[in-house]
Scaffold this motif. Structure first.
Motif, short mmCIF file in Angstrom:
data_model
loop_
_atom_site.label_atom_id
_atom_site.label_comp_id
_atom_site.label_asym_id
_atom_site.label_seq_id
_atom_site.Cartn_x
_atom_site.Cartn_y
_atom_site.Cartn_z
N ILE A 89 12.65 0.35 61.26
CA ILE A 89 13.96 -0.33 61.26
C ILE A 89 14.14 -1.14 62.53
O ILE A 89 14.57 -2.29 62.48
CB ILE A 89 15.11 0.69 61.05
CG1 ILE A 89 15.03 1.25 59.63
CG2 ILE A 89 16.46 0.04 61.29
CD1 ILE A 89 16.03 2.32 59.32
N LEU A 90 13.79 -0.57 63.68
CA LEU A 90 13.90 -1.31 64.93
C LEU A 90 12.95 -2.51 64.96
O LEU A 90 13.31 -3.60 65.43
CB LEU A 90 13.63 -0.40 66.13
CG LEU A 90 14.67 0.67 66.41
CD1 LEU A 90 14.20 1.59 67.52
CD2 LEU A 90 16.01 0.04 66.76
N THR A 91 11.75 -2.33 64.44
CA THR A 91 10.77 -3.43 64.39
C THR A 91 11.26 -4.53 63.47
O THR A 91 11.15 -5.72 63.79
CB THR A 91 9.41 -2.89 63.91
OG1 THR A 91 9.01 -1.83 64.77
CG2 THR A 91 8.36 -3.98 63.92
N ASN A 92 11.83 -4.15 62.35
CA ASN A 92 12.38 -5.12 61.40
C ASN A 92 13.51 -5.92 62.05
O ASN A 92 13.56 -7.15 61.94
CB ASN A 92 12.88 -4.35 60.16
CG ASN A 92 13.03 -5.20 58.95
OD1 ASN A 92 12.45 -6.27 58.82
ND2 ASN A 92 13.82 -4.70 58.01
N CYS A 93 14.40 -5.23 62.75
CA CYS A 93 15.51 -5.91 63.44
C CYS A 93 15.00 -6.81 64.56
O CYS A 93 15.50 -7.92 64.75
CB CYS A 93 16.49 -4.87 64.00
SG CYS A 93 17.45 -4.01 62.75
N ASN A 94 13.99 -6.33 65.29
CA ASN A 94 13.41 -7.13 66.36
C ASN A 94 12.82 -8.43 65.82
O ASN A 94 13.00 -9.50 66.40
CB ASN A 94 12.36 -6.30 67.09
CG ASN A 94 11.69 -7.05 68.22
OD1 ASN A 94 10.50 -7.35 68.12
ND2 ASN A 94 12.41 -7.33 69.27
N THR A 95 12.16 -8.35 64.68
CA THR A 95 11.59 -9.54 64.04
C THR A 95 12.70 -10.48 63.59
O THR A 95 12.61 -11.70 63.78
CB THR A 95 10.69 -9.15 62.86
OG1 THR A 95 9.68 -8.24 63.33
CG2 THR A 95 10.03 -10.35 62.23
N ALA A 96 13.76 -9.94 63.01
CA ALA A 96 14.88 -10.76 62.57
C ALA A 96 15.55 -11.46 63.76
O ALA A 96 15.90 -12.64 63.68
CB ALA A 96 15.90 -9.92 61.82
N MET A 97 15.69 -10.74 64.87
CA MET A 97 16.29 -11.35 66.06
C MET A 97 15.40 -12.44 66.65
O MET A 97 15.89 -13.42 67.20
CB MET A 97 16.61 -10.28 67.09
CG MET A 97 17.78 -9.42 66.66
SD MET A 97 18.33 -8.25 67.89
CE MET A 97 19.02 -9.36 69.12
N GLU A 98 14.09 -12.28 66.51
CA GLU A 98 13.17 -13.32 66.97
C GLU A 98 13.38 -14.61 66.19
O GLU A 98 13.47 -15.69 66.75
CB GLU A 98 11.72 -12.84 66.84
CG GLU A 98 10.71 -13.78 67.42
CD GLU A 98 10.84 -13.92 68.93
OE1 GLU A 98 10.45 -14.98 69.45
OE2 GLU A 98 11.34 -13.01 69.61
#
Length: 107
Positions: A89-98
Motif C-alpha cells: 500500500i505504501l509503495t502503491n501510494c509512493n508511485t502515485a505521488m511520483e
C-alpha cells in the motif's frame, strides 16, 4: 512549482501521509490506484488489471519498476520487489505521488 530531481523519487515511502487524497485512495481503493499507476506507466489494460486483482503485490512491484525506468530513477529490481511485497500500500501510494509530482511539473 517544486523542482524535480530527475534520478530519484520525489517523496519518501512514508510521505503519502502528507497528501490525504492519495493516502485515502491508496488505503480504501488500492486496487484502483494500482490500475491507475500501471496505466500511467504504460502497462494498462484488462490483462494488467487482472494481474492487479490476482496478485496485487506483484503488480505493484512491477509498476514501481516501470515507473523507475520511465523517469530514469535510480534503484534496483530487488528493492522494487521487496517494497512491493512487504509494504504494497505504501509503495502503491509512493508511485502515485511520483506521477502526481511529475505531472504537476510538466513531465
Amino acid at each position: 512549482m517544486a523542482e524535480i530531481v530527475h534520478n530519484e523519487f520525489q517523496n519518501g515511502l512514508l510521505s503519502c501521509f502528507s497528501d490525504m487524497s492519495v493516502c485515502c485512495k491508496g488505503y480504501f481503493c488500492s486496487l484502483c490506484m494500482a490500475c491507475d499507476n500501471a496505466e500511467k506507466a504504460g502497462k494498462g489494460g484488462m490483462a494488467w488489471c487482472c494481474l492487479v486483482m490476482c496478485c496485487p503485490a506483484v503488480a505493484i512491484a512491477l509498476t514501481r519498476k516501470y515507473t523507475r525506468e520511465k523517469y530514469g530513477i535510480e534503484g534496483d529490481d530487488m528493492m522494487d520487489w521487496a517494497l512491493g511485497c512487504c509494504c504494497p500500500i505504501l509503495t502503491n501510494c509512493n508511485t502515485a505521488m511520483e506521477y502526481k509530482a511529475r505531472e504537476a511539473a510538466g513531465y
